[in-house]
Design an enzyme around this catalytic site. Sequence first.
Site, PDB file in Angstrom:
ATOM      1  N   MET A  88      10.956  24.273   1.928  1.00  0.00           N
ATOM      2  CA  MET A  88      10.392  23.546   0.984  1.00  0.00           C
ATOM      3  C   MET A  88      11.237  22.673   0.143  1.00  0.00           C
ATOM      4  SD  MET A  88       7.348  24.992  -1.592  1.00  0.00           S
ATOM      5  CE  MET A  88       6.051  25.541  -0.379  1.00  0.00           C
ATOM      6  N   TYR A  93      15.070  29.959   7.732  1.00  0.00           N
ATOM      7  CA  TYR A  93      13.739  30.811   8.220  1.00  0.00           C
ATOM      8  C   TYR A  93      13.885  30.760   9.634  1.00  0.00           C
ATOM      9  CZ  TYR A  93      12.007  30.667   3.362  1.00  0.00           C
ATOM     10  OH  TYR A  93      11.904  30.809   2.054  1.00  0.00           O
ATOM     11  N   ARG A 106     -10.347   0.779  14.911  1.00  0.00           N
ATOM     12  CA  ARG A 106     -10.651   1.351  13.468  1.00  0.00           C
ATOM     13  C   ARG A 106     -11.599   0.555  12.662  1.00  0.00           C
ATOM     14  NH1 ARG A 106      -4.400   2.405  11.327  1.00  0.00           N
ATOM     15  NH2 ARG A 106      -4.709   0.127  10.931  1.00  0.00           N
ATOM     16  N   LYS A 161       1.018  -0.993   0.112  1.00  0.00           N
ATOM     17  CA  LYS A 161      -0.252   0.075  -0.086  1.00  0.00           C
ATOM     18  C   LYS A 161       0.862   1.382  -0.048  1.00  0.00           C
ATOM     19  CE  LYS A 161      -0.363   0.139   4.960  1.00  0.00           C
ATOM     20  NZ  LYS A 161      -1.431   0.550   6.414  1.00  0.00           N
TER      21      LYS A 161
END
Length: 426
Positions: free
Chosen positions: A319, A272, A139, A42
Site C-alpha cells: 500500500m 507479502y 459508448r 480531464k
Amino acid sequence: MNYPEFPAPAERTAVIDLAAIRHNVRHLSHVVSPARVMAVVKADAYGHGAVETARAAVSAGAAWLGVAHISEALALRTAGITEPVLAWLHTREAEFGEAIRANVDLGVSGWDLEEVVAAARELEMPARVHLKIDTGLGRNGCPEDLWEAFVGRALAYQEEGLLRVVGIFSHFAVADEPHRPETDEQLQKFRDAVAVAEDAGVDREVRHIANTPGALSRPDAHFDLVRIGLGMYGLSPFAGQTSAELGLRPAMTVKTTIAACKEVPADQGVSYGLHYRTQEPTTLALIPLGYADGIPRVATGGPVQVDGQVYPVVGRVAMDQMVIDLRRTGIAGTPDSLVGREAVLFGGEGQPSVDEWASAAGSINYEIISRIGGRVPRTYIDSEPRGGAGDTEGLPIALEAAPESTTAPEGATDPETHAAQAVEAP
C-alpha cells in the site's frame, strides 16, 4: 542536453515541467495545422494538475480545453480560465444550468439534450452544444439510425433560441493501431453524419473526432479541431514508438528517496506472499511509494533509478512501499548512507519511462500517470526560460501521412513563453 535542477527533494513528488507541456502543444499544433488544438485536461489533466496544465496549454496556442465532467469545467472557470471549454460526459445529476451560466460548451447525444434545453429555458440563456454521433466506439453518442431525428430536435430547439449547435463530434476506438480498418469506417460514418447535419441546416463552428493517435497518424481526421490528451503530456499512444520519436517530451517525473536500506542474506523473502527471494547476499532498499499512491500493485519489475542505475521492484508492491534489490552492482555507500538517495520511478530522457511501468503492470501509459494519487504532491517547474526555444521545425511527425487533411480555420499561433518558475502545489 542540460536539464533544469529540480526543487529540493520532498518525501515523494510528481514534478511537472510546464515547459514540456507547452512544447508538446506547440509541436502537435504544428502537426495538425490548420486545424486547432483542444487540450484535454480531464481527470486533473491526467494527474498533472488541470488548472496549471490548462494555462500552459493555452499559452502555447491551444484554442479549446476539454473535460469529461461539468464539475471539471467549472473548476477551470473558477480559476479564471475563460477559453472555450467542452464537457461531454453527464449524468442526471449534472449541473447543466451552472455550465450554461459559466459559458461551458456541452456535448450531447441523447437524453441529455432535453435536460440541457430545460436548464436553458429556466435560465432564459441559450446553451452551446456539440452533437455527438456514435461512429463505432459503442459508448455515448447518438446511434446512426437516430441521428437525423436527433439533429432535427436540436435544430428545433435552436429555432426557439434555447441552444446553438456549435459542433459535431465523435471519438475513435482504435486509432492507436493505425492499420486497423475500423478507423476508416468511423471516418466515413462521421463524414456522413456531418453531411446529414449540414443538409438539415446546422451551421457548426467545429467538427472533431481525432484524439492524439488520430492527430499523429491520420491527417484526414483533423477537420477543424483535434482533441489532444496523452500527447500533450509527452507520451506516445503507439506500441513500438517512443515519445522522442514523435517529438514529444514527457512532462511528469515521479520520484522519492530511499526510506530504509539493509543488507540481507541469500534466500531472504521480500514483501507479502514472499514471492521473491534473494539469490545471494545483497542489499535491499525500501521505496516509500505504493498502491495507495497510484503505483499498481501488480507492477513487480517496474524500474526505479538510483544513482543513474536502474533496479527492478522485487516482490509485491504494498500500500505504501515497495522494495528494490540493489544486488551490489556498483552503487556506492553503506546501507545507512544510502538512505535519502533520490529514487526516480519514471520521467524524461535518461530516466525510466512510463511505458516501462505500464508494461510491468500489464496496463497502458494513460493509466500510470492518471492514477498517481493526491498523497504525492505536484511540484511545478518551468525549464524553458523567457524567450526559450519553441521551434517545431525539424521535429518528427509520427507515422507516414494518410490522405490529405480536410481544410480548417487557421491554427493558433504560439505566444511568448513565461518566465522560469518552480512552485510546489498545496
